[in-house]
Design a protein around this motif. Structure first.
Motif, PDB file in Angstrom:
ATOM      1  N   GLY A 108      -4.328   5.248  -2.879  1.00  0.00           N
ATOM      2  CA  GLY A 108      -5.577   5.990  -2.738  1.00  0.00           C
ATOM      3  C   GLY A 108      -5.869   6.729  -4.039  1.00  0.00           C
ATOM      4  N   ALA A 109      -7.139   6.807  -4.410  1.00  0.00           N
ATOM      5  CA  ALA A 109      -7.480   7.547  -5.631  1.00  0.00           C
ATOM      6  C   ALA A 109      -7.600   9.034  -5.303  1.00  0.00           C
ATOM      7  N   THR A 110      -6.531   9.584  -4.744  1.00  0.00           N
ATOM      8  CA  THR A 110      -6.440  11.014  -4.448  1.00  0.00           C
ATOM      9  C   THR A 110      -5.644  11.650  -5.574  1.00  0.00           C
ATOM     10  N   SER A 111      -5.515  12.975  -5.572  1.00  0.00           N
ATOM     11  CA  SER A 111      -4.749  13.551  -6.690  1.00  0.00           C
ATOM     12  C   SER A 111      -3.313  13.035  -6.678  1.00  0.00           C
ATOM     13  N   ILE A 130      -0.429  10.023   8.219  1.00  0.00           N
ATOM     14  CA  ILE A 130      -0.784   9.071   7.175  1.00  0.00           C
ATOM     15  C   ILE A 130      -2.234   9.360   6.764  1.00  0.00           C
ATOM     16  N   ALA A 131      -2.464   9.516   5.472  1.00  0.00           N
ATOM     17  CA  ALA A 131      -3.809   9.855   4.994  1.00  0.00           C
ATOM     18  C   ALA A 131      -4.787   8.740   5.359  1.00  0.00           C
ATOM     19  N   PRO A 132      -6.035   9.105   5.754  1.00  0.00           N
ATOM     20  CA  PRO A 132      -7.012   8.086   6.119  1.00  0.00           C
ATOM     21  C   PRO A 132      -7.175   7.001   5.053  1.00  0.00           C
ATOM     22  N   VAL A 133      -7.139   7.404   3.783  1.00  0.00           N
ATOM     23  CA  VAL A 133      -7.348   6.393   2.730  1.00  0.00           C
ATOM     24  C   VAL A 133      -6.264   5.321   2.772  1.00  0.00           C
ATOM     25  N   SER A 134      -5.048   5.692   3.165  1.00  0.00           N
ATOM     26  CA  SER A 134      -3.974   4.701   3.226  1.00  0.00           C
ATOM     27  C   SER A 134      -4.259   3.676   4.318  1.00  0.00           C
ATOM     28  N   GLN A 159       0.308  -5.914 -10.117  1.00  0.00           N
ATOM     29  CA  GLN A 159      -1.025  -5.458 -10.507  1.00  0.00           C
ATOM     30  C   GLN A 159      -1.300  -4.210  -9.682  1.00  0.00           C
ATOM     31  N   MET A 160      -1.854  -3.189 -10.296  1.00  0.00           N
ATOM     32  CA  MET A 160      -2.018  -1.939  -9.541  1.00  0.00           C
ATOM     33  C   MET A 160      -3.444  -1.393  -9.644  1.00  0.00           C
ATOM     34  N   ALA A 161      -3.848  -0.704  -8.581  1.00  0.00           N
ATOM     35  CA  ALA A 161      -5.166  -0.068  -8.583  1.00  0.00           C
ATOM     36  C   ALA A 161      -5.124   1.182  -7.717  1.00  0.00           C
ATOM     37  N   THR A 162      -5.850   2.208  -8.153  1.00  0.00           N
ATOM     38  CA  THR A 162      -6.143   3.311  -7.235  1.00  0.00           C
ATOM     39  C   THR A 162      -7.542   3.035  -6.688  1.00  0.00           C
ATOM     40  N   VAL A 163      -7.727   3.345  -5.400  1.00  0.00           N
ATOM     41  CA  VAL A 163      -8.962   2.975  -4.718  1.00  0.00           C
ATOM     42  C   VAL A 163      -9.576   4.216  -4.101  1.00  0.00           C
ATOM     43  N   ARG A 164     -10.861   4.365  -4.306  1.00  0.00           N
ATOM     44  CA  ARG A 164     -11.561   5.559  -3.794  1.00  0.00           C
ATOM     45  C   ARG A 164     -11.516   5.639  -2.279  1.00  0.00           C
ATOM     46  N   PRO A 165     -11.270   6.829  -1.751  1.00  0.00           N
ATOM     47  CA  PRO A 165     -11.342   7.005  -0.306  1.00  0.00           C
ATOM     48  C   PRO A 165     -12.738   6.649   0.193  1.00  0.00           C
ATOM     49  N   LYS A 166     -12.799   6.190   1.431  1.00  0.00           N
ATOM     50  CA  LYS A 166     -14.068   5.971   2.113  1.00  0.00           C
ATOM     51  C   LYS A 166     -14.849   4.752   1.650  1.00  0.00           C
ATOM     52  N   VAL A 167     -14.314   3.913   0.785  1.00  0.00           N
ATOM     53  CA  VAL A 167     -15.087   2.723   0.448  1.00  0.00           C
ATOM     54  C   VAL A 167     -14.547   1.481   1.156  1.00  0.00           C
ATOM     55  N   VAL A 220       0.867  -1.176   0.000  1.00  0.00           N
ATOM     56  CA  VAL A 220       0.000   0.000   0.000  1.00  0.00           C
ATOM     57  C   VAL A 220       0.905   1.227   0.000  1.00  0.00           C
ATOM     58  N   PHE A 221       0.684   2.123  -0.951  1.00  0.00           N
ATOM     59  CA  PHE A 221       1.412   3.388  -0.932  1.00  0.00           C
ATOM     60  C   PHE A 221       0.835   4.241   0.194  1.00  0.00           C
ATOM     61  N   LEU A 222       1.699   4.624   1.138  1.00  0.00           N
ATOM     62  CA  LEU A 222       1.247   5.395   2.301  1.00  0.00           C
ATOM     63  C   LEU A 222       1.381   6.881   2.001  1.00  0.00           C
ATOM     64  N   GLU A 223       0.250   7.511   1.782  1.00  0.00           N
ATOM     65  CA  GLU A 223       0.273   8.932   1.450  1.00  0.00           C
ATOM     66  C   GLU A 223       0.339   9.749   2.741  1.00  0.00           C
ATOM     67  N   VAL A 224       1.197  10.755   2.737  1.00  0.00           N
ATOM     68  CA  VAL A 224       1.309  11.603   3.921  1.00  0.00           C
ATOM     69  C   VAL A 224       0.577  12.911   3.656  1.00  0.00           C
ATOM     70  N   LYS A 225      -0.314  13.253   4.581  1.00  0.00           N
ATOM     71  CA  LYS A 225      -1.085  14.472   4.402  1.00  0.00           C
ATOM     72  C   LYS A 225      -1.071  15.234   5.719  1.00  0.00           C
TER      73      LYS A 225
END
Ligand SMILES: Cc1cc2nc3c(=O)[nH]c(=O)nc-3n(C[C@H](O)[C@H](O)[C@H](O)COP(=O)(O)OP(=O)(O)OC[C@H]3O[C@@H](n4cnc5c(N)ncnc54)[C@H](O)[C@@H]3O)c2cc1C
Ligand SMILES: Nc1ncnc2c1ncn2[C@@H]1O[C@H](COP(=O)(O)O)[C@@H](O)[C@H]1O
Lengths: 343, 276
Positions: free
Chosen positions: A101-104, A20-24, A160-168, A11-16
């Protein structure tokens, strides 16, 4: 390509804002389930400057390992520098799946990485599963403007890669006893090699609407008729301490800012209560709010599709119903206690 | 003189599209083909930069022959030249194969006149990924700048650009080397009604049309369905939540019933007193 060489889920851990961003964390929850199903480790990939202390924080959420790139060159997110780190790490450790995460930031990074790795990338995934034996990732997403759902596979390429919408996806409740291993990575990367510079980061002073974190949302649509009509939504929301949401058509009419838009091209929300007022209930709106705990629709058209997607429906004119509702809330017993509690 | 290439796509209008409930495929005849709305902003931005700095705007699209219509729409907005790459070999392309084909086309356009800047839309309304733009940038080995919502400066002689990239809670100011690629937000501009001379030119405009063989050295295994690592394994209609209870009675009665239901959730609401 020898698919067998690739193992483990990342999981790519996005820092915001230094966290750590909630989506991560949500993705670690989903990743944990898949890793258990496959019997492989779950790793986080953490890139930044001064982020080492964050690495520890993800073990309670399910990670077994964290690959850590902690260097000055990673202070600001930049496609080219972050991409180099991901590419090197993939080459070295060969994961079978990477989720972002499917964030920008997540979408930007994943798109670039996928091109260099010449692998498949599923965008804006809303359902994830993995085949226990083959390790094939089943990433499902709405397609054609939400008119269908599609399951996307990437059979012959790894990772295999995917971006995933936050909150799902759901983060696991943190388990303070879980620990893991931090693997420090280094990279040869000079500032001169990076073609972009971040000159300045401007946080809009305008207060950010946290629709995705709201417990109660009052959302209005085209049915409010005008900007003045939409004021009713603001008044009702303010009265009950709710956050204001909107359909796309209300946003496009210019009655309210885009950051209030709920739906496929807006925010995905999961409040405890969602009022949909003067909203027809197009599928693109529904996908953004269908996981709310209690959905209440007010619409004057008894045939409006929104009634198919709500727990309780009132057929009637918003301008008649909402004032009565506001009055009823005003009379709600023991409101004093709660109101006092807030202050 | 800047040479800007905007990547555009013709898409079915997914807002009014009908699905065939048996096969879960689109009934293409039900939806008119339109210029991807996000790409209109890409072309408009290219035209504005041309007006500001001088230059030429080319548009390129990969698609079936009727996509000529989308190119004409771009000429209405102010594009100078249009290129359609169309070939059976492109069919079934995912984002990786699409970015490969478009990169080959842009390289070919570059032979006619070197390209300084590529502009893409934020996303398409049918593919809906936003992945093609960054893919093209990686393949051309130029910086991908996504979420661009303002172009501050394009400095051709010194070879740099300054743009704003939209963030979730603000924006960042980025300086990048030129050439580069932008994926632009819808809010970057408004597309005005087209001036009459553009409309007249567009009506008669014939774009350059290339097949795979016209694109020079190309690896056919990287095109279309063959060149696509992702496959669509299954499609199904999105689950429609079944409707709940319809409250009955007069407005007053319906509201009273709703309040009963909400009482259970009352901890959630903080009612604000009327200010007198
Ligand atoms: C690719 C794509 C992405 C999209 N993304 C989104 C998205 O993220 N979010 C989103 O919301 N939409 C999105 N849409 C648009 C979506 O398809 C609908 O067009 C939109 O949700 C409709 O908004 P609405 O319900 O406010 O308006 P309408 O469809 O016009 O509905 C208005 C409703 O109000 C009712 N009404 C009228 N007057 C009153 C009154 N006085 N009292 C009570 N009810 C009244 C009417 O009966 C009607 O049902 C997207 C579309 C596409 C193609
Ligand atoms: N077939 C195509 N032809 C030309 N440009 C395209 C094509 N597909 C995508 N693009 C460009 O890439 C952007 C993102 O598309 P997508 O990744 O499909 O969401 C679009 O807004 C276009 O600028």
């Amino acid at each position: 390509m020898n698919l067998e060489e690739y193992s483990g889920i990342w999981v790519f851990l996005e820092v915001k804002d230094g966290q750590i961003a909630p989506v991560s964390l949500e993705l670690l929850g989903a990743g944990r389930q898949m890793a258990d199903k496959r019997g492989v480790p779950l790793a986080g990939l953490l890139i930044g400057e001064g982020v080492a202390s964050l690495a520890e924080m993800v073990f309670p959420y399910g990670a077994d390992e964290v690959y850590l790139y902690d260097e000055e060159i990673f202070r600001d997110y930049r496609t080219e520098s972050y991409m180099r780190a991901v590419l090197e790490c993939v080459e070295k450790h060969k994961p079978e799946i990477i989720l972002y995460g499917a964030t920008s930031t997540g979408k930007d990074l994943a798109s670039a990485v996928a091109t260099d790795l010449q692998t498949g990338l599923t965008a804006d995934t809303t359902m994830l599963d993995v085949n226990a034996e083959t390790g094939l990732l089943e990433a499902s997403r709405p397609a054609f403007g939400g008119n269908i759902m599609a399951t996307i596979l990437c059979k012959k390429h790894r990772p295999q890669m995917a971006t995933v919408r936050p909150k799902v996806m759901k983060a696991l409740p943190p388990d303070p006893n879980r620990t893991g291993q931090i693997i420090r990575e280094t990279i040869e990367l000079r500032e001169e090699d990076i073609r972009t510079k971040v000159l300045e980061i401007v946080r809009e002073t305008k207060e950010k609407v946290r629709l995705d974190e709201a417990d109660v949302i009052v959302a209005g649509g085209k049915g409010l008729g005008s900007r003045e009509g939409f004021e009713l939504i603001h008044r009702f929301a303010e009265k009950i301490g709710a956050t204001v949401g909107a359909s796309r058509d209300a946003v496009e009419a210019g009655w309210i800012d885009h950051q209030h838009q709920v739906g496929q091209t807006g925010v995905t929300v999961t409040p405890k209560v969602y009022f949909a007022i003067g909203i027809s209930g197009a599928i693109q709106h529904i996908v953004g709010m269908q996981n709310a705990g209690l959905i209440i629709a007010i619409n004057k058209d008894p045939e409006a599709p929104i009634f198919q997607s709500s727990h309780y429906g009132i057929v009637g004119d918003a301008f008649e119903i909402v004032p009565i509702l506001m009055e009823a809330f005003q009379k709600m017993p023991d409101k004093e206690v709660q109101y006092g509690g807030k202050i | 003189m800047l040479h800007i290439v905007a990547c555009i796509k013709q898409v079915p209008d997914t807002k009014i599209i009908k699905m065939n409930p048996k096969t879960n495929t689109m009934d293409r005849s039900s939806a008119p083909a339109i210029l991807n709305p996000y790409d209109a902003h890409a072309v408009e931005e290219a035209v504005r930069l041309k007006q500001r700095y001088g230059g030429v705007v080319s548009v390129v699209t990969m698609g079936p022959p009727p996509a000529v219509k989308a190119i004409r729409k771009c000429v209405e907005i102010g594009a100078d030249e249009g290129y359609l790459i169309t070939d059976r070999a492109f069919a079934g392309a995912d984002t990786l194969a699409t970015s490969y084909a478009l990169t080959k086309a842009i390289e070919k356009i570059s032979e006619i006149k070197p390209v300084d800047l590529v502009i893409c839309g934020k996303m398409t309304i049918d593919g809906d990924t936003g992945q093609v733009g960054p893919g093209i940038a990686r393949r051309l080995d130029i910086p991908p700048l996504t979420n661009v919502n303002k172009v501050v400066e394009v400095n051709q002689s010194e070879g740099y650009v300054i743009v704003h990239r939209k963030l979730e809670d603000g924006y960042e100011v980025i300086r990048s080397t030129l050439p580069c690629l932008f994926s632009v937000e819808k809010e970057i501009n408004e597309v005005p009604y087209s001036p009459l001379p553009n409309m007249l030119r567009a009506a008669r405009y014939q774009p350059v049309i290339w097949a795979v063989n016209d694109l020079g050295e190309i690896d056919r295994t990287l095109l279309g369905l063959k060149g696509s690592p992702t496959i669509v394994a299954k499609v199904w209609p999105p689950e429609k939540p079944k409707g709940g209870e319809r409250l009955e009675g007069t407005a007053q009665e319906q509201v009273s019933r709703l309040m009963e239901i909400l009482q259970e959730k009352q901890g959630l609401f903080r009612v604000k007193e009327e200010q007198v």
